[in-house]
Enzyme design. Sequence first.
Site, PDB file in Angstrom:
ATOM      1  N   ASN A  36       0.871  -1.180   0.000  1.00  0.00           N
ATOM      2  CA  ASN A  36       0.000   0.000   0.000  1.00  0.00           C
ATOM      3  C   ASN A  36       0.906   1.228   0.000  1.00  0.00           C
ATOM      4  O   ASN A  36       1.496   1.559   1.021  1.00  0.00           O
ATOM      5  CB  ASN A  36      -0.890  -0.036   1.257  1.00  0.00           C
ATOM      6  CG  ASN A  36      -1.724   1.220   1.412  1.00  0.00           C
ATOM      7  OD1 ASN A  36      -1.817   2.033   0.495  1.00  0.00           O
ATOM      8  ND2 ASN A  36      -2.328   1.382   2.582  1.00  0.00           N
ATOM      9  N   LYS A  77       0.112   4.270  -0.279  1.00  0.00           N
ATOM     10  CA  LYS A  77      -0.549   5.439   0.330  1.00  0.00           C
ATOM     11  C   LYS A  77      -0.318   6.682  -0.533  1.00  0.00           C
ATOM     12  O   LYS A  77      -0.253   6.573  -1.751  1.00  0.00           O
ATOM     13  CB  LYS A  77      -0.044   5.637   1.770  1.00  0.00           C
ATOM     14  CG  LYS A  77      -0.106   4.356   2.593  1.00  0.00           C
ATOM     15  CD  LYS A  77       0.096   4.608   4.057  1.00  0.00           C
ATOM     16  CE  LYS A  77       0.116   3.285   4.806  1.00  0.00           C
ATOM     17  NZ  LYS A  77       0.129   3.447   6.243  1.00  0.00           N
ATOM     18  N   HIS A 132      -9.372   0.896   5.199  1.00  0.00           N
ATOM     19  CA  HIS A 132      -8.087   1.089   5.882  1.00  0.00           C
ATOM     20  C   HIS A 132      -8.286   1.987   7.105  1.00  0.00           C
ATOM     21  O   HIS A 132      -9.117   2.891   7.086  1.00  0.00           O
ATOM     22  CB  HIS A 132      -7.076   1.716   4.907  1.00  0.00           C
ATOM     23  CG  HIS A 132      -5.683   1.700   5.436  1.00  0.00           C
ATOM     24  ND1 HIS A 132      -5.226   2.646   6.335  1.00  0.00           N
ATOM     25  CD2 HIS A 132      -4.655   0.846   5.227  1.00  0.00           C
ATOM     26  CE1 HIS A 132      -3.969   2.364   6.646  1.00  0.00           C
ATOM     27  NE2 HIS A 132      -3.591   1.273   5.991  1.00  0.00           N
ATOM     28  N   GLU A 144      -6.713   4.410   8.155  1.00  0.00           N
ATOM     29  CA  GLU A 144      -6.565   5.859   7.874  1.00  0.00           C
ATOM     30  C   GLU A 144      -7.857   6.396   7.263  1.00  0.00           C
ATOM     31  O   GLU A 144      -8.258   7.534   7.536  1.00  0.00           O
ATOM     32  CB  GLU A 144      -5.350   6.081   6.959  1.00  0.00           C
ATOM     33  CG  GLU A 144      -4.054   5.893   7.738  1.00  0.00           C
ATOM     34  CD  GLU A 144      -2.878   5.360   6.935  1.00  0.00           C
ATOM     35  OE1 GLU A 144      -2.899   5.456   5.697  1.00  0.00           O
ATOM     36  OE2 GLU A 144      -1.933   4.838   7.560  1.00  0.00           O
ATOM     37  N   GLU A 154      -5.132  -5.439  10.800  1.00  0.00           N
ATOM     38  CA  GLU A 154      -4.096  -4.443  11.042  1.00  0.00           C
ATOM     39  C   GLU A 154      -4.355  -3.747  12.374  1.00  0.00           C
ATOM     40  O   GLU A 154      -5.177  -2.827  12.444  1.00  0.00           O
ATOM     41  CB  GLU A 154      -4.112  -3.385   9.942  1.00  0.00           C
ATOM     42  CG  GLU A 154      -3.941  -3.938   8.545  1.00  0.00           C
ATOM     43  CD  GLU A 154      -3.438  -2.868   7.591  1.00  0.00           C
ATOM     44  OE1 GLU A 154      -2.287  -2.960   7.172  1.00  0.00           O
ATOM     45  OE2 GLU A 154      -4.195  -1.934   7.295  1.00  0.00           O
ATOM     46  N   GLY A 191       2.555   1.933  10.806  1.00  0.00           N
ATOM     47  CA  GLY A 191       3.455   3.069  10.620  1.00  0.00           C
ATOM     48  C   GLY A 191       4.188   3.484  11.884  1.00  0.00           C
ATOM     49  O   GLY A 191       4.802   4.548  11.927  1.00  0.00           O
ATOM     50  N   SER A 250       3.650  -2.422  10.419  1.00  0.00           N
ATOM     51  CA  SER A 250       5.118  -2.418  10.547  1.00  0.00           C
ATOM     52  C   SER A 250       5.739  -3.770  10.198  1.00  0.00           C
ATOM     53  O   SER A 250       6.701  -4.210  10.837  1.00  0.00           O
ATOM     54  CB  SER A 250       5.541  -1.970  11.952  1.00  0.00           C
ATOM     55  OG  SER A 250       5.070  -0.658  12.203  1.00  0.00           O
TER      56      SER A 250
HETATM   57  C1  PEP Z   1      -0.679  -0.055   6.334  1.00  0.00           C
HETATM   58  O1  PEP Z   1      -0.822   1.142   6.194  1.00  0.00           O
HETATM   59  O2  PEP Z   1      -1.564  -0.828   5.911  1.00  0.00           O
HETATM   60  C2  PEP Z   1       0.519  -0.548   6.984  1.00  0.00           C
HETATM   61  C3  PEP Z   1       0.530  -1.773   7.426  1.00  0.00           C
HETATM   62  O3  PEP Z   1       1.542   0.351   7.124  1.00  0.00           O
HETATM   63  P1  PEP Z   1       2.993   0.028   7.733  1.00  0.00           P
HETATM   64  O4  PEP Z   1       3.494  -1.228   7.089  1.00  0.00           O
HETATM   65  O5  PEP Z   1       3.838   1.217   7.363  1.00  0.00           O
HETATM   66  O6  PEP Z   1       2.826  -0.123   9.197  1.00  0.00           O
END
Ligand code: PEP
Length: 255
Positions: free
Chosen positions: A9, A11, A95, A97, A167, A173, A213
Amino acid sequence: MRKIVIAGNWKMNKTVAESVKLAGEVVAAAKDIKQVVVAIAPTYLALAKVAEVLQGSNVKLAAQDVHWENQGAFTGKVSADMLKEIGVDYVIIGHSEQRSYFGETDETVNKKVRKVLSLAMKPIICIGETLAERKEGRLESVLTRQVNGAYAGLSADEALSTVIAYEPVWAIGTGVTASDDEAQEAHAFVRGLLAKLYGDSVAQSISIQYGGSMKPENAAGLLAQKDIDGGLIGGAALKADSFLGIVRPGEGLSK
Ligand code: PEP
């Protein structure tokens, strides 16, 4: 048997030119990947150009969101048939966000999921608890609400075309990853929710990605867990070598 699906992703990162370059690097690096389904999700703006780069490769195209209406006065939004025309295979929906900054609800997630399925694309349905929800002991109730909301009205056949991304919001992040055990426990719980909705055989066939992460250093441990069937990758997907460092440990695993 479930597929291992690993999606990057991107973003709101990368210009169109940068996206084309990174997509080319991912295609080259993923040439020898046989079993893992690899997908990348650039911005809407870069989708058409990236689609050209992916043609004839084993890398799938994903979009980061979609609107549920067919067309009309929805400034700033993109419809599912627009994505379909470009050749999008997967659409990330719900997601965290989107949920926390842009008013996404379980109801809008469900509308988007239905629309995407109606055009034979595959939704990647994101769910996960915040740190406060986990600390308050609400992990299971939050996941239950999100899964039941996303799958409301979906048939078993439709459910089989979905992917879930678990997630934990506190891991996205932040550099903090759920431990292998914490992630496995949540994934097993989510699979149990799917089994309640559709029975065990359907639940055993739906891929559940981990996100938060994930990086080359922790990918092998997470992917080895019984109910973890891939990853949704943010930061580490912005470089082809770190992204493939997450994909490679998935090769040869059977779920
Ligand atoms: C995400 O935004 O779906 C995500 C898992 O981000 P990150 O890997 O940077 O934590």
